[in-house]
Design an enzyme around this catalytic site. Structure first.
Site, PDB file in Angstrom:
ATOM      1  N   ASP A   1     -13.674  48.364  82.322  1.00  0.00           N
ATOM      2  CA  ASP A   1     -13.739  47.465  83.457  1.00  0.00           C
ATOM      3  C   ASP A   1     -12.922  47.863  84.459  1.00  0.00           C
ATOM      4  O   ASP A   1     -12.877  47.006  85.661  1.00  0.00           O
ATOM      5  CB  ASP A   1     -13.776  46.141  82.740  1.00  0.00           C
ATOM      6  CG  ASP A   1     -15.009  45.510  82.367  1.00  0.00           C
ATOM      7  OD1 ASP A   1     -16.061  46.110  82.386  1.00  0.00           O
ATOM      8  OD2 ASP A   1     -15.194  44.321  82.121  1.00  0.00           O
TER       9      ASP A   1
ATOM     10  N   ASP B   1     -24.327  45.209  76.418  1.00  0.00           N
ATOM     11  CA  ASP B   1     -23.100  44.827  76.365  1.00  0.00           C
ATOM     12  C   ASP B   1     -22.407  44.268  74.878  1.00  0.00           C
ATOM     13  O   ASP B   1     -23.383  43.906  74.147  1.00  0.00           O
ATOM     14  CB  ASP B   1     -22.532  43.789  77.398  1.00  0.00           C
ATOM     15  CG  ASP B   1     -21.030  43.674  77.920  1.00  0.00           C
ATOM     16  OD1 ASP B   1     -20.231  44.523  77.219  1.00  0.00           O
ATOM     17  OD2 ASP B   1     -20.765  43.087  79.166  1.00  0.00           O
TER      18      ASP B   1
HETATM   19  C1  DGJ Z   1     -18.087  43.139  80.521  1.00  0.00           C
HETATM   20  C2  DGJ Z   1     -18.567  44.246  81.007  1.00  0.00           C
HETATM   21  O1  DGJ Z   1     -17.753  45.454  80.756  1.00  0.00           O
HETATM   22  C3  DGJ Z   1     -18.627  44.233  82.347  1.00  0.00           C
HETATM   23  O2  DGJ Z   1     -18.970  45.305  83.142  1.00  0.00           O
HETATM   24  C4  DGJ Z   1     -19.706  43.076  82.809  1.00  0.00           C
HETATM   25  O3  DGJ Z   1     -21.066  43.700  82.417  1.00  0.00           O
HETATM   26  C5  DGJ Z   1     -19.532  41.683  81.984  1.00  0.00           C
HETATM   27  N1  DGJ Z   1     -18.977  42.190  80.855  1.00  0.00           N
HETATM   28  C6  DGJ Z   1     -20.269  40.734  82.265  1.00  0.00           C
HETATM   29  O4  DGJ Z   1     -20.092  39.636  81.428  1.00  0.00           O
END
Ligand code: DGJ
Length: 725
Positions: free
Chosen positions: A531, A461
């Site tokens: 997300d 990430d």
């Molecule tokens: C952002 C990501 O897009 C999510 O899927 C998740 O992993 C969060 N970060 C975790 O902090």
């Protein structure tokens, strides 16, 4: 380069003897990109449908398109290259020097290097083209090197310059934001300059993706018209510039965003730009996407042709609130749904500063002993016992000020002295221009994988972009390099991880789709596009990402309702059907399902497995767009055209609409296909009149398939077509 690669080198000192007219032909199966040398200057003579012979190309008179324009004596438009030479001269005049053609990879790839040199200074520019013959793709980049007495400063350094002459130009861009990625917008270009860019440095594609379509003479169509698709392979700031000049010609300049990023190039140092990957078609957007998908699977994406694992991710199921017991139960649930991997998300690390929310712990990549007293190894064992694989989340480029890492190395973060610290999601960004930081980032992930050899998958990430862009590591006169060195730094680390751990599957995530680009994807098997897991919104996001990225790399997860991001509730079947159009996964707490939901889910997972090869490796045909219709449809057709899968989604019910029969695409008109609606809920009969009938490809292509005259909002169908002899 692979050992068995056949390399045939035709080094041509001087001009390629393909012809006496000084022409250089970069060719793929259906495309020609031709350069000519005119009074020692390199010109773009042609870019379009394949030419069978080039002899008459230059008989039309002077070619006006510069192949790589320089700031110097006569440019009135935006330029590809601007440099200040060691003696202070701000102009550059490059002339043709030679061309070198190399064939690799069983003759499918031809690499053409055109060498240009300043006609006074010892300053050299190589324009490099890799033509992927069967995929109809071209990869282009530039390498700049000099042997002047002192350093040279580069102010502009495009990856590519392409020029067009058409009656009108239509640009499709991909814009977005967190939870709203990959929106398509097409506009006609007008005189002047249109720029799509990013100045974010990291998570650089948060607002705009470095990919575009350029349609000539008319707005783009799915199946007709002259169109170019291009994508810059670079995780950092980028600039895509489109300038229509006073002759109504278009110049397209692409590359790293030179904004506040002048680069001091030392004597003998090579400046290599990222690649622009592009393709031309006279059959519209659909063919371009298929070219990108084929190229991506073969050359652009890690393990592009390898199987992917269906998975359960615990992010939306637990967020930071979990312990060993909860995770062990979810692992069991994932296994009982017949998913193939469990992915542990954020929140598993940090002890002095436990990662119980996003304010602490980033940087301390040791397992949190309170939450997971028996460590990651124990969870890996639990997963193994259940017959599934284990994956883990990391965000190793970042640090929370509340961390042991920051206490030990406050000088490892990007920031400007004497300025207030700017936080985003309570975090700072590590200075990847510093080799020690690169080593730390590599070691964080490497140690985790070495200590827990059962880890099969890593979600990487990156949740903030660069602000206050100063580097404590770089020299004072090279502070403007920070964004470029950051991007090169992360690519170096990723390359090392991929080399040391080639078998680990990697998911590219950046607060959703903030890093959807081919520079990073070389090191990742798949990416997390958003997300936003609301299936209705996902139809659009996944539609947008299908423009440039193949289905097997696009992670689509079924989540709970009401949806965490939008509050919308959609039927479980709709959520499954939407997630199935790419790399399938789930992001929910299975124990929250009732028996019917669980049984439906389990069956749907096995149905997905039975059709995934068609989706992963087949050709995509987009039939009805969510931008134009409330009924959306797309299909994948297997290479031999023996199997296809059609997805239909009613994303909105607007009064009583009448839809036409749906003409399918990509099928073999000579073949006959059995139509089977799959993924139906138990006890529900298909409403499709053609269900279970055998219909010729010709009829399906020309007359189409009939749907129930009223599909309810969020009704969806998955239809399998199988050749029947
Ligand atoms: C952002 C990501 O897009 C999510 O899927 C998740 O992993 C969060 N970060 C975790 O902090």
């Amino acid at each position: 380069m692979k050992n068995n690669t056949i390399i045939i080198i035709f080094i041509l000192f001087g001009i390629i003897q393909l012809n006496a007219q000084k022409l250089i032909h970069v060719e793929t199966k259906s495309t020609s990109l031709v350069f000519s040398v005119q009074d020692s200057k390199l010109k773009q003579a042609y870019f379009g449908t394949k030419l069978s012979q080039l002899d008459d190309l230059t008989k039309n008179g002077t070619i006006i398109f510069d192949a790589y324009s320089t700031f110097g004596t006569n440019e009135v438009n935006d330029i590809a290259l601007q440099a200040t030479h060691a003696d202070g001269n701000t102009s550059t005049e490059i002339v043709f020097e030679d061309v070198n053609v190399v064939k690799e990879e069983d003759n499918n790839i031809t690499k053409t290097t055109i060498r240009l040199k300043d006609d006074y200074y010892n300053f050299q520019v190589d324009l490099i083209f890799k033509a992927y013959y069967n995929e109809d793709m071209i990869e282009q980049w530039t390498e700049i090197i000099h042997e002047e007495k002192e350093s040279v400063t580069l102010y502009n350094y495009a990856s590519s310059q392409l020029s067009f002459n058409a009656s009108s130009y239509w640009l499709t861009q991909l814009w977005g934001e967190l939870e709203n990625e990959m929106n398509l917008k097409e506009t006609e270009l007008t005189q002047g300059i249109k720029i799509i860019d990013s100045k974010l440095g990291a998570r650089a594609a948060k607002f705009a993706t470095p990919s575009f379509f350029l349609s000539l003479n008319e707005p783009s169509n799915e199946n007709s018209g002259e169109i170019i698709g291009a994508s810059l392979a670079w995780p950092g700031s980028f600039k895509l510039g489109f300038e229509i000049d006073n002759y109504q010609d278009l110049r397209v300049l692409t590359g790293i965003n030179p904004f506040a990023s002048q680069y001091i190039l030392e004597k003998g140092e090579k400046f290599k730009t990222p690649s622009l990957i592009y393709s031309y078609s006279n059959k519209g957007r659909g063919e371009l996407s298929r070219n990108f998908h084929k190229w991506g699977r073969k050359y652009g994406i890690k393990g592009g042709d390898e199987p992917r694992l269906t998975l359960l991710n615990n992010w939306e199921a637990t967020y930071f609130d979990f312990n060993e017991k909860k995770i062990t139960e979810i692992i069991k649930d994932a296994a009982s749904l017949d998913l193939e991997l469990f992915l542990l998300d954020d929140g598993w690390f940090g002890n002095k500063y436990p990662r119980n929310n996003d304010a602490a712990g980033l940087g301390d990549w040791q397992v949190n002993k309170l939450k997971l007293p028996n460590g990651i190894g124990h969870l890996v064992e639990e997963a193994t016992k259940e017959g599934i694989k284990f994956g883990i989340w990391v965000e190793p480029e970042m640090v929370n000020p509340k961390s042991e890492l920051y206490e030990a190395h406050p000088d490892w973060v990007i920031g400007q002295p004497h300025r207030e610290i700017i936080y985003r999601r309570n975090q700072l960004i590590l200075d990847l221009s510093n080799p020690k930081v690169q080593e730390f980032v590599f070691n964080s992930v490497n140690d985790l994988l070495v200590k827990n050899p059962g880890i099969a998958y890593v979600k990487w990430d990156c949740n903030r972009f660069i602000q206050n862009g100063g580097s404590p590591y770089l020299d004072t006169d090279k502070q403007s390099h920070v964004q470029i060195e950051y991007a090169n730094g992360i690519l170096k680390v990723l390359e090392k991880i991929a080399t040391v751990h080639p078998k680990i599957q990697m998911m590219l995530c950046s607060g959703g789709g903030g890093r959807m680009e081919y520079g990073s994807l070389k090191y990742f098997n798949e990416f997390w596009p958003s997300d936003n897991t609301d299936a209705r919104q996902r139809v659009l996001i996944q539609w947008g990402s299908s423009m440039f990225f193949p289905a097997l790399a696009t992670c689509n997860h079924v989540s709970d309702v009401p949806n965490n991001q939008t509050g919308r509730s959609t039927p479980l079947k709709f959520r499954f059907d939407v997630a199935m159009m790419g790399k399938f996964g789930m992001d929910l707490q299975p124990s929250h399902m009732d028996e019917d939901e669980f049984n439906f889910s389990k069956k749907a997972v096995s149905i997905f497995k039975s059709i995934r090869d068609v989706i992963y490796y087949g050709d995509l045909y987009r039939l009805e767009s969510p931008y134009e219709s409330n009924r959306v449809s797309l299909m994948y057709v297997e290479k031999e055209k023996k199997k296809a899968v059609l997805f239909v989604y009613q994303i909105h019910y607007h009064m009583r609409e009448f839809f036409q029969d749906l003409k399918l695409e990509g099928l073999d008109p000579e073949k006959k296909y059995r139509i089977t609606e799959i993924n139906l809920k138990d006890g529900i009969k298909s409403r499709l009149s053609s269900n279970n009938k055998v219909i010729s490809g010709e009829i399906l292509l020309k007359s189409g398939i009939k749907f129930p005259n009223k599909l309810r909002e969020y009704e969806s169908l998955v239809i399998e077509l199988t050749e029947e002899k």
